[in-house]
Design a protein around this motif. Structure first.
Motif, mmCIF file in Angstrom:
data_model
loop_
_atom_site.group_PDB
_atom_site.id
_atom_site.type_symbol
_atom_site.label_atom_id
_atom_site.label_comp_id
_atom_site.label_asym_id
_atom_site.label_seq_id
_atom_site.Cartn_x
_atom_site.Cartn_y
_atom_site.Cartn_z
ATOM 1 N N MET A 1 0.826 -1.218 0.000
ATOM 2 C CA MET A 1 0.000 0.000 0.000
ATOM 3 C C MET A 1 0.860 1.269 0.000
ATOM 4 O O MET A 1 0.345 2.362 -0.240
ATOM 5 N N LEU A 2 2.147 1.138 0.278
ATOM 6 C CA LEU A 2 3.019 2.314 0.325
ATOM 7 C C LEU A 2 3.030 3.050 -1.004
ATOM 8 O O LEU A 2 2.834 4.268 -1.065
ATOM 9 N N SER A 3 3.252 2.321 -2.098
ATOM 10 C CA SER A 3 3.291 2.962 -3.409
ATOM 11 C C SER A 3 1.927 3.513 -3.796
ATOM 12 O O SER A 3 1.826 4.564 -4.452
ATOM 13 N N LEU A 4 0.858 2.813 -3.403
ATOM 14 C CA LEU A 4 -0.484 3.295 -3.706
ATOM 15 C C LEU A 4 -0.783 4.588 -2.966
ATOM 16 O O LEU A 4 -1.406 5.506 -3.516
ATOM 17 N N SER B 1 1.022 7.495 -4.647
ATOM 18 C CA SER B 1 0.300 7.944 -5.825
ATOM 19 C C SER B 1 -0.962 8.706 -5.436
ATOM 20 O O SER B 1 -1.296 9.734 -6.049
ATOM 21 N N HIS B 2 -1.675 8.206 -4.425
ATOM 22 C CA HIS B 2 -2.886 8.874 -3.938
ATOM 23 C C HIS B 2 -2.572 10.297 -3.500
ATOM 24 O O HIS B 2 -3.264 11.259 -3.891
ATOM 25 N N LEU B 3 -1.515 10.461 -2.715
ATOM 26 C CA LEU B 3 -1.177 11.782 -2.191
ATOM 27 C C LEU B 3 -0.702 12.709 -3.309
ATOM 28 O O LEU B 3 -1.041 13.903 -3.331
ATOM 29 N N SER C 1 -9.125 6.702 -5.661
ATOM 30 C CA SER C 1 -7.784 6.278 -6.069
ATOM 31 C C SER C 1 -7.600 4.791 -5.780
ATOM 32 O O SER C 1 -8.398 4.178 -5.064
ATOM 33 N N GLU C 2 -6.536 4.224 -6.328
ATOM 34 C CA GLU C 2 -6.250 2.808 -6.062
ATOM 35 C C GLU C 2 -6.033 2.570 -4.569
ATOM 36 O O GLU C 2 -6.421 1.523 -4.030
ATOM 37 N N PHE C 3 -5.428 3.528 -3.887
ATOM 38 C CA PHE C 3 -5.243 3.404 -2.437
ATOM 39 C C PHE C 3 -6.594 3.373 -1.737
ATOM 40 O O PHE C 3 -6.837 2.509 -0.868
#
Length: 440
Positions: free
Chosen positions: A1-4, A7-9, A157-159
């Motif tokens: 979830m870190l990369s997601l 990207s969300h932020l 978002s994906e997150f």
């Protein structure tokens, strides 16, 4: 979830800075909120964070009097309220994967941000609480800015999708426990406790007050109690209950029954129709049209079951009948809030399309877009007050009232899934979670 989350932020910053520029603001300041003590008492209700704060900081949903500040450059600034307080556990400096994305400051003076506001330029403040002594450079809950934010919030978002997917996984465990409690003949209160135990979530963490309705209580759409006394028979159970993960929620309903084949058949037919509606939930589809399709399917179910006795051709008459048994809307946007903001909003300027006059309780009138997360929750209820109204109309002659009287003690049915609209159809978070826990 870190990369997601990264990207969300990033997307949040790009989107917000575009909106700030559009409305000529220098910064966006979001207050997490605070609670007030009960009248003539010294404790407050459970804290629920401002959803705008949660979207920026989903990991600190239980931190009142905190702030996120977004300017036109640099990282978001996170101000965490950490008073010198020996009565409670106070926040400490966080050390988590998301910390690198924020400039983080702990503070003890609740007015520290207020005192700095005059130097922040033209500031858009988003707050659900009234705040005193704000300087003239601060605009509170600017309607045009909020309309643009709310419109964008409808696509996840994906997150965010991952958070709602996980919340469904947790909620499915609770529903599985509730069905076990029903099979064991437990009370509404005991079944609720089993739900909490299975989800490992306190009541204050739940997205809403769980509905655990046995028998006739299943016909009360927002049944708010949990009886400790056992009913004479366990005929049916409606559980509308969710869970939360990093500030994002699940909202799931299942109905189960025993002792009557006619009611069990209605559950099965409504379940089939609900899945057909899910399959029709595609990019470019009007949610109002889906709602109307569900009413058409419900008429066929009631006709097949014998509750309705006449194959009517007049659409208005068919709808008048089905609205008695299905008085609420098909579903709503889902995200940080159970009824996520913006369901009637059709563009970033805030233009509203209210539900059709025939469907006044519909919470979503938008056309579905990729990334929207919505609920699909048709119902079929035997509600005494609505049935009494139907009896006073000319349409009463098309109803098998003896069958209705027979089914009244079973209350009603609601089947609710949480789905995400994808480019090639819909991902059904709820059915996937139930499949993983061996529960339909």
């Amino acid at each position: 979830m870190l990369s997601l989350f990264d990207s969300h932020l990033t997307n949040m910053l790009q989107r917000t800075r575009r909106i700030l520029e559009q409305f000529e603001f220098d910064s966006l300041l979001v207050y997490s909120g605070h609670t007030e003590n009960h009248f003539l008492d010294d404790y407050a209700p459970a804290f629920k964070a401002n959803p705008h704060f949660v979207q920026w900081m989903p990991f600190l949903t239980d931190h009142p009097k905190s702030w996120v500040l977004i300017t036109n450059e640099g990282k978001p600034k996170l101000f965490i309220y950490s008073p010198d307080d020996f009565w409670h556990v106070t926040p400490s400096q966080p050390d988590a994967f998301w910390c690198e994305h924020y400039d983080i400051t702990l503070f003890a003076d609740a007015n520290v941000l207020i005192s700095q506001l005059p130097s922040m330029g033209r500031t858009a403040l988003v707050s659900g609480n009234h705040l005193d002594a704000l300087p003239p450079n601060v605009s509170v809950n600017a309607a045009d800015l909020l309309a643009a934010i709310h419109h964008d919030r409808a696509t996840k978002s994906e997150f965010e999708q991952g958070c709602i997917r996980e919340a469904n996984r947790v909620a499915a465990l609770g529903h599985q426990a509730a069905q076990l409690g029903f099979s064991q003949g437990l009370s509404e209160f005991e079944i609720h406790q089993m739900y909490l135990g299975a989800t490992q979530q306190l009541e204050t963490a739940l997205p809403y007050n769980n509905i655990i309705g046995l028998n006739e209580h299943a016909a009360v759409l927002h049944y708010q109690h949990k009886e400790t006394a056992l009913p004479g028979n366990h005929r049916s159970m409606l559980v509308d209950a969710g869970a939360t993960h990093w500030g994002y929620v699940a909202d799931i309903t299942r109905t189960t029954s025993q002792g009557d084949q006619a009611f069990a058949a209605l559950i099965e037919e409504l379940d089939r129709a609900q899945l057909e509606i899910v399959a029709s939930a595609k990019v470019g589809t009007s949610f109002v049209a889906l709602h109307e399709q569900m009413h058409a399917k419900l008429f066929d179910i009631l006709l097949l079951s014998g509750v309705i006795t006449t194959e009517l051709q007049n659409d208005a008459e068919r709808l008048a009948l089905t609205r008695t048994f299905f008085p609420h809307g098909l579903g709503h946007l889902l995200g940080i809030q159970v009824h996520d903001i913006g369901g009637w909003q059709h563009d970033a300027s805030g233009a509203i399309v209210e539900p059709p006059e025939a469907h006044p309780f519909l919470r979503l009138t938008r056309t579905l877009e990729e990334g929207m997360v919505v609920t699909i929750e048709p119902g079929l209820y035997f509600i005494p007050s609505l049935l009494a109204q139907l009896k006073e109309t000319a349409l009463h002659q098309h109803v098998n009232w003896s069958l209705v009287e027979h089914l009244l003690p079973w209350g009603g049915i609601r089947i609710e899934d949480n789905i995400c609209v994808k480019a090639n159809g819909a991902e059904n978070y709820t059915r996937d979670a139930f499949a993983a826990s061996a529960l339909r």
